[in-house]
Design an enzyme around this catalytic site. Structure first.
Site, PDB file in Angstrom:
ATOM      1  N   THR A  92      -2.461   5.296 -22.432  1.00 56.88           N
ATOM      2  CA  THR A  92      -2.369   3.942 -21.898  1.00 56.88           C
ATOM      3  C   THR A  92      -0.932   3.486 -22.103  1.00 56.88           C
ATOM      4  OG1 THR A  92      -2.926   2.997 -24.035  1.00 56.88           O
ATOM      5  CG2 THR A  92      -4.750   3.327 -22.520  1.00 56.88           C
ATOM      6  N   LYS A  97      -0.708  -0.285 -25.256  1.00 59.55           N
ATOM      7  CA  LYS A  97      -1.019  -0.376 -26.693  1.00 59.55           C
ATOM      8  C   LYS A  97       0.311  -0.398 -27.462  1.00 59.55           C
ATOM      9  CE  LYS A  97      -5.639   1.251 -25.703  1.00 59.55           C
ATOM     10  NZ  LYS A  97      -6.709   2.260 -25.902  1.00 59.55           N
ATOM     11  N   GLU A 144      -0.437   4.715  -0.820  1.00 67.15           N
ATOM     12  CA  GLU A 144      -1.234   5.918  -1.124  1.00 67.15           C
ATOM     13  C   GLU A 144      -0.371   7.154  -0.937  1.00 67.15           C
ATOM     14  OE1 GLU A 144      -4.538   5.430   1.505  1.00 67.15           O
ATOM     15  OE2 GLU A 144      -5.835   4.681  -0.075  1.00 67.15           O
ATOM     16  N   ARG A 155      -0.644  -3.358 -18.693  1.00 70.27           N
ATOM     17  CA  ARG A 155      -1.980  -2.781 -18.865  1.00 70.27           C
ATOM     18  C   ARG A 155      -2.184  -1.678 -17.841  1.00 70.27           C
ATOM     19  NH1 ARG A 155      -6.468  -3.595 -21.502  1.00 70.27           N
ATOM     20  NH2 ARG A 155      -5.119  -5.056 -22.577  1.00 70.27           N
ATOM     21  N   TYR A 213       0.845  -1.195   0.000  1.00 67.43           N
ATOM     22  CA  TYR A 213       0.000   0.000   0.000  1.00 67.43           C
ATOM     23  C   TYR A 213       0.874   1.235   0.000  1.00 67.43           C
ATOM     24  CZ  TYR A 213      -4.924  -0.275  -0.355  1.00 67.43           C
ATOM     25  OH  TYR A 213      -6.162  -0.380  -0.887  1.00 67.43           O
ATOM     26  N   ASP A 237      -5.510  12.918 -25.747  1.00 67.36           N
ATOM     27  CA  ASP A 237      -5.579  11.528 -25.302  1.00 67.36           C
ATOM     28  C   ASP A 237      -4.795  10.703 -26.319  1.00 67.36           C
ATOM     29  OD1 ASP A 237      -6.119   8.920 -24.705  1.00 67.36           O
ATOM     30  OD2 ASP A 237      -8.297   9.180 -24.463  1.00 67.36           O
TER      31      ASP A 237
HETATM   32  C1  LIG Z   1      -7.803   2.542 -25.074  1.00 66.43           C
HETATM   33  C2  LIG Z   1      -8.223   3.954 -24.915  1.00 66.43           C
HETATM   34  C3  LIG Z   1      -8.605   4.473 -23.665  1.00 66.43           C
HETATM   35  C4  LIG Z   1      -8.922   3.611 -22.457  1.00 66.43           C
HETATM   36  O1  LIG Z   1      -7.930   2.843 -21.986  1.00 66.43           O
HETATM   37  P1  LIG Z   1      -8.283   1.704 -20.905  1.00 66.43           P
HETATM   38  O2  LIG Z   1      -6.921   1.335 -20.400  1.00 66.43           O
HETATM   39  O3  LIG Z   1      -8.972   0.615 -21.653  1.00 66.43           O
HETATM   40  O4  LIG Z   1      -9.126   2.295 -19.854  1.00 66.43           O
HETATM   41  C5  LIG Z   1      -8.843   5.819 -23.559  1.00 66.43           C
HETATM   42  N1  LIG Z   1      -8.745   6.635 -24.628  1.00 66.43           N
HETATM   43  C6  LIG Z   1      -8.425   6.163 -25.849  1.00 66.43           C
HETATM   44  C7  LIG Z   1      -8.340   7.112 -26.981  1.00 66.43           C
HETATM   45  C8  LIG Z   1      -8.160   4.805 -26.038  1.00 66.43           C
HETATM   46  O5  LIG Z   1      -7.865   4.367 -27.240  1.00 66.43           O
END
Ligand SMILES: *Cc1c(COP(=O)(O)O)cnc(C)c1O
Length: 424
Positions: A232, A235, A62, A241, A60, A206
């Site tokens: 993320t 990817k 935090e 993850r 933990y 994003d």
């Molecule tokens: C994959 C994705 C997310 C979300 O990611 P998670 O890890 O699945 O929550 C957010 N924004 C975009 C543009 C994505 O492609």
């Protein structure tokens, strides 16, 4: 001798729980036996997986390094400090927060940092390539915030920046969000910065899908332009993850407070350590070559499909993914996905801009090259893959025993034997 408690001990698991250990093995078989073309997936390294399977999961922590709510954080502090330093270095960022549990959690923190409920955000619409967390009604983002959406230009099928500017002037959003999950082309960050400055909006990118290409210096970075970039780590980036945020120093406090304690509890320190490993991997020349090959492979794959009558939207791609319009071959996205699946090709149906079908049927598919490129496949193999997809989509069947399914699967098997995932 390695102390198995440093990382995963598969033998201990399989003797105690054959059901779950069996699933771990059959999932590995599944990954190894087919072509993984899901644009948002990758095959993270055994090094990353080892950090994920470690005792850091227990701790933990935090708070932030040096300012924790719990004792015993000396070692996880070092892991988080390394992850932060490597992340900042990799992206040339003023500030990094490596605690978000996922892309959606990172996005939640950005809303928390910059917007109060009911305030306005301008973002890309989901059916044109955005994301659920960009203000759709089924997500917190659309329930609690006033989301206005821009889309793509019907001619070019690329982001309609004029529409973005017009809506920005009309609605005066507090935040302008760009990025999405089905955008094959580069995003014009300079243009978006100018629009944000014109209306006094925060610029949020994003970069979940393409941040790996930025890390590998295969495409331009949003980091110098944006106030905040969420992403993320699993990817193209090929880490665990999870999610992360980088931002300008002036927003550091707001972002950190929004991640914890506003949106999350204790950070997952095993994942934070795995992110540190991944950021170190991304700083290598091998990873840079990988990122360039991912893009090259996607271009050749899109081109190969175009030549066979399966049209990539926008005419092609600059990134790791292509969005394909199947209307020319008269097959729906849902059927194409099932036919490919039966032939050992894993991809997803996807709405195309102005899709006449409902999202559960869709007129398109989305393909990405991160996994195949990790396996070492190059442009020659992409031409074969294009041929296989075309055959499965236009002549195949959802039945794995159908002659075409079997025939395509035969070539898939040859490919994955020559370029194995997680080679033994
Ligand atoms: C994959 C994705 C997310 C979300 O990611 P998670 O890890 O699945 O929550 C957010 N924004 C975009 C543009 C994505 O492609």
């Amino acid at each position: 001798m390695t102390d198995t408690f440093y990382g995963s001990d598969f033998d201990a698991l399989s003797s105690f729980d054959p059901e779950i250990s069996g699933i771990l093995l059959s999932e590995l078989d599944r990954i190894r036996s087919g072509l993984q073309l899901i644009a948002s997936e990758n095959l993270s390294s055994p090094r990353v997986l080892t950090a994920l399977g470690s005792t850091l999961s227990n701790k933990y922590a935090e708070g932030y390094p040096g300012r924790r709510y719990y004792g015993g954080c000396s070692e996880v502090d070092k892991a988080e400090e390394l992850a932060i330093a490597r992340c900042r270095e990799l992206f040339g960022a003023e500030h990094a927060n490596v605690q978000p549990h996922s892309g959606a959690s990172a996005n939640q923190a950005v809303y928390g940092a910059f917007l109060n409920p009911g305030e306005t955000i301008l973002a890309m619409s989901l059916p044109h390539g955005g994301h659920l967390t960009h203000g759709t009604k089924v997500s917190f983002s659309g329930k609690w915030f006033d989301a206005v959406h821009y889309g793509v230009d019907p001619e070019t099928e690329d982001i309609d920046y004029d529409e973005m500017e017009r809506l920005a002037k009309e609605h005066r959003p507090k935040v302008i969000l760009s990025g999405g999950s089905a955008i094959p082309r580069l995003i014009d960050f300079e243009r978006i910065r100018a629009i944000c400055d014109e209306v006094g909006a925060i610029m949020w990118v994003d970069a979940a899908h393409f941040i790996g290409l930025v890390a590998g210096q295969a495409i331009p970075s949003p980091v110098p332009h944006a106030d905040v970039v969420s992403f993320t780590t699993h990817k193209v980036l090929r880490g665990p993850r999870s999610g992360a945020l980088v931002c300008k120093e002036e927003h550091a406090k707001a972002i950190d407070k929004a991640v914890f304690p506003m949106m999350q509890g204790g950070p997952q320190m095993h994942t934070v350590a795995a992110k540190a490993v991944n950021f170190k991997e991304c700083a290598t020349p091998e990873y840079q070559r990988y990122a360039a090959e991912v893009v090259e492979n996607a271009k050749v794959l899109a081109q190969g499909l175009a030549e066979r009558g399966i049209r990539p939207t926008t005419g092609g791609t600059d990134t790791h993914l292509a969005l394909l319009d199947l209307q020319g071959v008269g097959v729906t996205g849902v059927d194409a996905e099932a036919r490919c699946d039966a032939a050992g090709i894993v991809l997803n149906k996807n709405a195309i801009p102005n899709d006449p079908q409902k999202p559960s049927v869709a007129s398109g598919i989305r393909v990405g090259t991160p996994c195949l490129t990790t396996q070492g496949m190059g442009t020659e193999q992409m031409t074969t893959v294009a041929e296989l997809i075309h055959t499965a989509v236009t002549k195949g069947d959802a039945d794995p025993e159908h002659e075409v399914s079997r025939q395509v699967r035969g070539t898939v098997t040859e490919l994955v034997e020559a370029f194995p995932a997680y080679p033994r």
